[in-house]
Design an enzyme around this catalytic site. Structure first.
Site, PDB file in Angstrom:
ATOM      1  N   HIS A 132      16.354  31.864  13.758  1.00  0.00           N
ATOM      2  CA  HIS A 132      15.608  33.021  13.293  1.00  0.00           C
ATOM      3  C   HIS A 132      16.051  33.432  11.895  1.00  0.00           C
ATOM      4  CE1 HIS A 132      13.293  36.661  13.785  1.00  0.00           C
ATOM      5  NE2 HIS A 132      14.332  37.361  13.341  1.00  0.00           N
TER       6      HIS A 132
ATOM      7  N   CYS B 213       1.192   6.105   0.600  1.00  0.00           N
ATOM      8  CA  CYS B 213       2.053   7.227   0.993  1.00  0.00           C
ATOM      9  C   CYS B 213       2.858   7.827  -0.165  1.00  0.00           C
ATOM     10  CB  CYS B 213       3.055   6.786   2.054  1.00  0.00           C
ATOM     11  SG  CYS B 213       2.392   5.644   3.256  1.00  0.00           S
TER      12      CYS B 213
ATOM     13  N   GLU C 250      10.643  28.571  15.085  1.00  0.00           N
ATOM     14  CA  GLU C 250      11.251  29.171  16.279  1.00  0.00           C
ATOM     15  C   GLU C 250      10.206  29.439  17.355  1.00  0.00           C
ATOM     16  OE1 GLU C 250      12.708  33.343  16.016  1.00  0.00           O
ATOM     17  OE2 GLU C 250      11.966  33.314  13.965  1.00  0.00           O
TER      18      GLU C 250
ATOM     19  N   LYS D 266       0.731   9.285  -3.097  1.00  0.00           N
ATOM     20  CA  LYS D 266      -0.021  10.379  -2.455  1.00  0.00           C
ATOM     21  C   LYS D 266       0.875  11.604  -2.251  1.00  0.00           C
ATOM     22  CE  LYS D 266       0.309  11.118   1.616  1.00  0.00           C
ATOM     23  NZ  LYS D 266      -0.317  10.443   2.748  1.00  0.00           N
TER      24      LYS D 266
ATOM     25  N   THR E  71       0.826  -1.214   0.000  1.00  0.00           N
ATOM     26  CA  THR E  71       0.000   0.000   0.000  1.00  0.00           C
ATOM     27  C   THR E  71       0.857   1.259   0.000  1.00  0.00           C
ATOM     28  OG1 THR E  71      -1.802  -1.122   1.119  1.00  0.00           O
ATOM     29  CG2 THR E  71      -1.762   1.274   1.285  1.00  0.00           C
ATOM     30  N   CYS E  72       1.841   1.323   0.869  1.00  0.00           N
ATOM     31  CA  CYS E  72       2.615   2.565   1.012  1.00  0.00           C
ATOM     32  C   CYS E  72       3.265   2.969  -0.307  1.00  0.00           C
ATOM     33  CB  CYS E  72       3.683   2.395   2.096  1.00  0.00           C
ATOM     34  SG  CYS E  72       4.820   3.784   2.175  1.00  0.00           S
TER      35      CYS E  72
ATOM     36  N   GLU F  26      -6.602  14.540   3.209  1.00  0.00           N
ATOM     37  CA  GLU F  26      -5.441  14.713   2.332  1.00  0.00           C
ATOM     38  C   GLU F  26      -5.881  14.850   0.874  1.00  0.00           C
ATOM     39  OE1 GLU F  26      -1.950  12.521   4.934  1.00  0.00           O
ATOM     40  OE2 GLU F  26      -2.781  11.434   3.242  1.00  0.00           O
TER      41      GLU F  26
ATOM     42  N   TYR G 276      -7.679  10.777   7.714  1.00  0.00           N
ATOM     43  CA  TYR G 276      -6.441  11.128   7.005  1.00  0.00           C
ATOM     44  C   TYR G 276      -6.680  11.210   5.488  1.00  0.00           C
ATOM     45  CZ  TYR G 276      -3.111   9.528  10.732  1.00  0.00           C
ATOM     46  OH  TYR G 276      -2.362   9.349  11.852  1.00  0.00           O
ATOM     47  N   ILE G 277      -7.210  10.104   4.938  1.00  0.00           N
ATOM     48  CA  ILE G 277      -7.251   9.988   3.480  1.00  0.00           C
ATOM     49  C   ILE G 277      -8.225  11.005   2.898  1.00  0.00           C
ATOM     50  CG2 ILE G 277      -7.825   8.411   1.576  1.00  0.00           C
ATOM     51  CD1 ILE G 277      -6.643   6.138   3.220  1.00  0.00           C
TER      52      ILE G 277
HETATM   53  P1  NDP Z   1      -9.722   6.862   9.084  1.00  0.00           P
HETATM   54  O1  NDP Z   1     -10.142   5.801  10.020  1.00  0.00           O
HETATM   55  O2  NDP Z   1      -8.674   7.836   9.471  1.00  0.00           O
HETATM   56  O3  NDP Z   1     -11.003   7.691   8.620  1.00  0.00           O
HETATM   57  C1  NDP Z   1     -12.173   7.083   8.165  1.00  0.00           C
HETATM   58  C2  NDP Z   1     -13.222   8.170   8.050  1.00  0.00           C
HETATM   59  O4  NDP Z   1     -14.384   7.646   7.450  1.00  0.00           O
HETATM   60  C3  NDP Z   1     -13.631   8.707   9.404  1.00  0.00           C
HETATM   61  O5  NDP Z   1     -13.845  10.080   9.255  1.00  0.00           O
HETATM   62  C4  NDP Z   1     -14.923   7.943   9.688  1.00  0.00           C
HETATM   63  O6  NDP Z   1     -15.822   8.648  10.501  1.00  0.00           O
HETATM   64  C5  NDP Z   1     -15.502   7.846   8.301  1.00  0.00           C
HETATM   65  N1  NDP Z   1     -16.380   6.689   8.144  1.00  0.00           N
HETATM   66  C6  NDP Z   1     -16.135   5.408   8.476  1.00  0.00           C
HETATM   67  N2  NDP Z   1     -17.179   4.626   8.143  1.00  0.00           N
HETATM   68  C7  NDP Z   1     -18.104   5.425   7.585  1.00  0.00           C
HETATM   69  C8  NDP Z   1     -19.403   5.218   7.059  1.00  0.00           C
HETATM   70  N3  NDP Z   1     -19.949   4.006   7.036  1.00  0.00           N
HETATM   71  N4  NDP Z   1     -20.067   6.274   6.578  1.00  0.00           N
HETATM   72  C9  NDP Z   1     -19.521   7.515   6.608  1.00  0.00           C
HETATM   73  N5  NDP Z   1     -18.302   7.778   7.086  1.00  0.00           N
HETATM   74  C10 NDP Z   1     -17.597   6.753   7.583  1.00  0.00           C
HETATM   75  O7  NDP Z   1      -9.341   6.064   7.777  1.00  0.00           O
HETATM   76  P2  NDP Z   1      -8.585   6.468   6.454  1.00  0.00           P
HETATM   77  O8  NDP Z   1      -9.138   5.551   5.448  1.00  0.00           O
HETATM   78  O9  NDP Z   1      -8.613   7.934   6.210  1.00  0.00           O
HETATM   79  O10 NDP Z   1      -7.093   6.069   6.784  1.00  0.00           O
HETATM   80  C11 NDP Z   1      -6.802   4.749   7.257  1.00  0.00           C
HETATM   81  C12 NDP Z   1      -5.549   4.737   8.058  1.00  0.00           C
HETATM   82  O11 NDP Z   1      -4.439   4.829   7.188  1.00  0.00           O
HETATM   83  C13 NDP Z   1      -5.379   5.902   9.026  1.00  0.00           C
HETATM   84  O12 NDP Z   1      -6.003   5.671  10.245  1.00  0.00           O
HETATM   85  C14 NDP Z   1      -3.910   5.999   9.153  1.00  0.00           C
HETATM   86  O13 NDP Z   1      -3.490   5.122  10.149  1.00  0.00           O
HETATM   87  C15 NDP Z   1      -3.403   5.557   7.806  1.00  0.00           C
HETATM   88  N6  NDP Z   1      -3.031   6.704   6.963  1.00  0.00           N
HETATM   89  C16 NDP Z   1      -2.020   7.510   7.369  1.00  0.00           C
HETATM   90  C17 NDP Z   1      -1.642   8.592   6.612  1.00  0.00           C
HETATM   91  C18 NDP Z   1      -0.549   9.458   7.093  1.00  0.00           C
HETATM   92  O14 NDP Z   1       0.211   9.053   7.961  1.00  0.00           O
HETATM   93  N7  NDP Z   1      -0.414  10.683   6.574  1.00  0.00           N
HETATM   94  C19 NDP Z   1      -2.303   8.908   5.357  1.00  0.00           C
HETATM   95  C20 NDP Z   1      -3.373   8.016   5.029  1.00  0.00           C
HETATM   96  C21 NDP Z   1      -3.714   6.956   5.809  1.00  0.00           C
HETATM   97  P3  NDP Z   1     -15.725   8.614  12.117  1.00  0.00           P
HETATM   98  O15 NDP Z   1     -14.618   9.531  12.491  1.00  0.00           O
HETATM   99  O16 NDP Z   1     -17.064   9.131  12.533  1.00  0.00           O
HETATM  100  O17 NDP Z   1     -15.499   7.189  12.490  1.00  0.00           O
END
Ligand code: NDP
Length: 485
Positions: A468, A49, A473, A52, A43-44, A183, A179-180
């Site tokens: 600076h 990552c 800072e 992305k 995936t990464c 981003e 996150y996704i």
């Molecule tokens: P996340 O768990 O971060 O976010 C999922 C989002 O979808 C949440 O906002 C959640 O809402 C919402 N959601 C889940 N189920 C439903 C549903 N049935 N209907 C509507 N909304 C829903 O997952 P991501 O897919 O964004 O990322 C997965 C993981 O990958 C991250 O947790 C992270 O660990 C990793 N990642 C890290 C990155 C980085 O380091 N920059 C970049 C991308 C991914 P709610 O909050 O209400 O549950």
């Protein structure tokens, strides 16, 4: 002669699996095999990552021409060429996949381009029909994006698809606030796509520091992302001619008025046509694409694990102990498939700790405490340790926080704000959390993370002389707490 074909069979060629395989073979002298059903790098490297971040870079050039003009350069705006970018991106991903394959080969790991299942505690069966025995099996199969349980959800794309789009949509609805979702809202907005984002909760980026979340959400809106909180999708289907007519007239709208030229492509059955969507706020609208960023699930389906006695959790994650060992002693699991902390560097560390434990006679737990991470929104978010809200639950704290317009973009006439924040224990003076919302915050938090991990106190930060003039800072010049709690 060992009674097994291999000392270790790794299932999954992502960051964690590849690292464990090549260290076990290269450093510990183990006889190792690895099976990957898709592309090496996981995936990464292939669909996360790396591509992305390259898209983040691409999208950030959107502001460069105007900023440069404000700095005196005579530059003209051009259009973003998705096809040209995608060609270069694919070339880079091919290169990286080659690097991963070479690393394995040079370490003496036998690799198989096949799907693998666990047949018994010491046997792996490949989709090619071959079976191999191994003293230890390491499951490093990662995760996959999931769509919500909604009729026609397959009309929407997920993060895996975004890198393969034949052309960028004119308008997109992004569902989710993690996150996704955040981003890609920023990336696609930067690349000129009209972005609407809906999130069911009260504020995006649940679990992170509230002040940081608020600033990021405000900045995203200011940059043109049409963000709707407390909103979810209730219905979706292919748009009809009537929907498209209503859409063009502005009769159908999720929030802001429609652009006249949006989404007027011919209607088609599946994902390449416009999609009509209804939200919980009662509004409906047509989008060129819908992107579900609604979380990820561990890849344990049809792997034969539960049948063997490997315990799985509610999301299908492999349950492991501190040493990544499953309920079946010869089977271990690392990375996203265990749904602990789903980040590439964590999977790599889990892989290294596994090799130390199993092949080097040095039982090693993975330290999951105080992991710095970054969310590549615009502005970026770098964070380590406790949020203000978490810390206040735990003990009395002082909050040091400042928000300001950084010199570089303020001079260019932009209103972007940045934030630097320290959460400090009143009792021990230790910095419990550091949160930075700013361009390149990911780079900054890597370094601040060392100090926080070492247990630095607020006074240690204060003793450090400022560099600076920089944005960062401010992290060593905040003298008075803005509040205590
Ligand atoms: P996340 O768990 O971060 O976010 C999922 C989002 O979808 C949440 O906002 C959640 O809402 C919402 N959601 C889940 N189920 C439903 C549903 N049935 N209907 C509507 N909304 C829903 O997952 P991501 O897919 O964004 O990322 C997965 C993981 O990958 C991250 O947790 C992270 O660990 C990793 N990642 C890290 C990155 C980085 O380091 N920059 C970049 C991308 C991914 P709610 O909050 O209400 O549950």
């Amino acid at each position: 002669m060992s009674e097994f074909d291999y000392d270790l069979f790794v299932i999954g060629g992502g960051s964690g699996g590849v690292r464990a395989a090549r260290v076990a073979a290269g450093e510990a002298g183990a006889k190792v095999a690895l099976a990957e059903e898709d592309r090496y790098g996981g995936t990464c490297v292939i669909r996360g990552c790396v591509p992305k971040k390259l898209m983040v870079f691409a999208s950030e050039y959107a502001d460069v021409v105007e900023d440069a003009r404000n700095y005196g350069w005579d530059l003209k705006e051009g259009a973003f060429d998705w096809a040209g970018f995608k060609d270069r991106l694919n070339t880079e991903l091919d290169r990286l996949e080659g690097v991963y394959r070479t690393l394995l080969k040079n370490s003496g790991v036998a690799s198989f381009d096949a799907r693998a299942k666990v047949k018994d505690a010491h046997t792996v069966e490949l989709s090619t029909g071959e079976t191999f025995t191994a003293k230890h099996i390491l499951v490093a199969t990662g995760g996959r994006p999931v769509r919500p349980d909604l009729p026609n959800a397959d009309l929407g794309i997920v993060s895996d698809d975004i890198f393969h789009l034949p052309k960028l949509p004119k308008s997109i609805l992004i569902v989710g606030g993690g996150y996704i979702a955040c981003e890609f809202a920023c990336i696609l907005n930067g690349l000129g796509v009209e972005v609407t984002q809906i999130y069911r909760g009260a504020q995006i980026l649940r679990g992170f520091d509230e002040e940081a979340r608020g600033l990021i959400a405000d900045s995203m809106k200011e940059r043109g992302i049409d963000l709707h909180l407390g909103t979810d999708i209730v219905e979706m289907r292919c748009a009809t001619e009537d929907d498209l007519a209503g859409h063009a007239e502005g009769r159908i709208s999720m929030g802001t008025p429609m652009h006249e030229d949006a989404a007027l492509h011919p209607v088609s059955d599946k994902r390449d046509g416009p999609i009509w969507v209804k939200a919980t706020n009662g509004r409906s609208r047509v989008f060129d694409a819908v992107f579900f960023a609604t979380g990820r699930a561990p890849n344990t389906v049809d792997m034969g694990l539960e049948e063997l006695g490997v315990k799985l959790g509610r999301k299908g994650e492999v349950i492991v102990d501190d040493y990544s060992q499953t309920a079946v002693p010869s089977i271990y699991a690392i990375g996203d498939v265990t749904d602990r902390v789903n980040l590439t560097p964590v999977a790599i560390r889990e892989g290294m700790a596994f090799v130390e434990t199993v092949f080097k006679g040095n039982p090693t737990k993975v330290d999951h405490d105080l992991i710095p991470s970054a969310v590549f929104t615009q502005p970026e978010f770098g964070t380590v340790g406790l949020s203000e809200e978490e810390a206040r639950e735990q003990e009395p704290v002082e909050i040091y926080s400042t928000s300001f317009r950084p010199m570089q973009t303020a001079f260019a006439g932009r209103s972007d704000r940045v934030m630097m924040k320290l959460v400090v224990s009143k009792a021990t003076r230790k910095v419990l959390g550091c949160h930075i919302v700013a361009p390149n915050a990911g780079e900054m938090i890597q370094l601040a993370g060392i100090a926080v991990k070492m247990g630095a106190t607020k006074e240690d930060f204060d003793r450090t002389v400022a560099v600076h003039p920089t944005m960062s800072e401010e992290i060593v010049t905040m003298r008075k707490p803005v509040r205590t709690a």
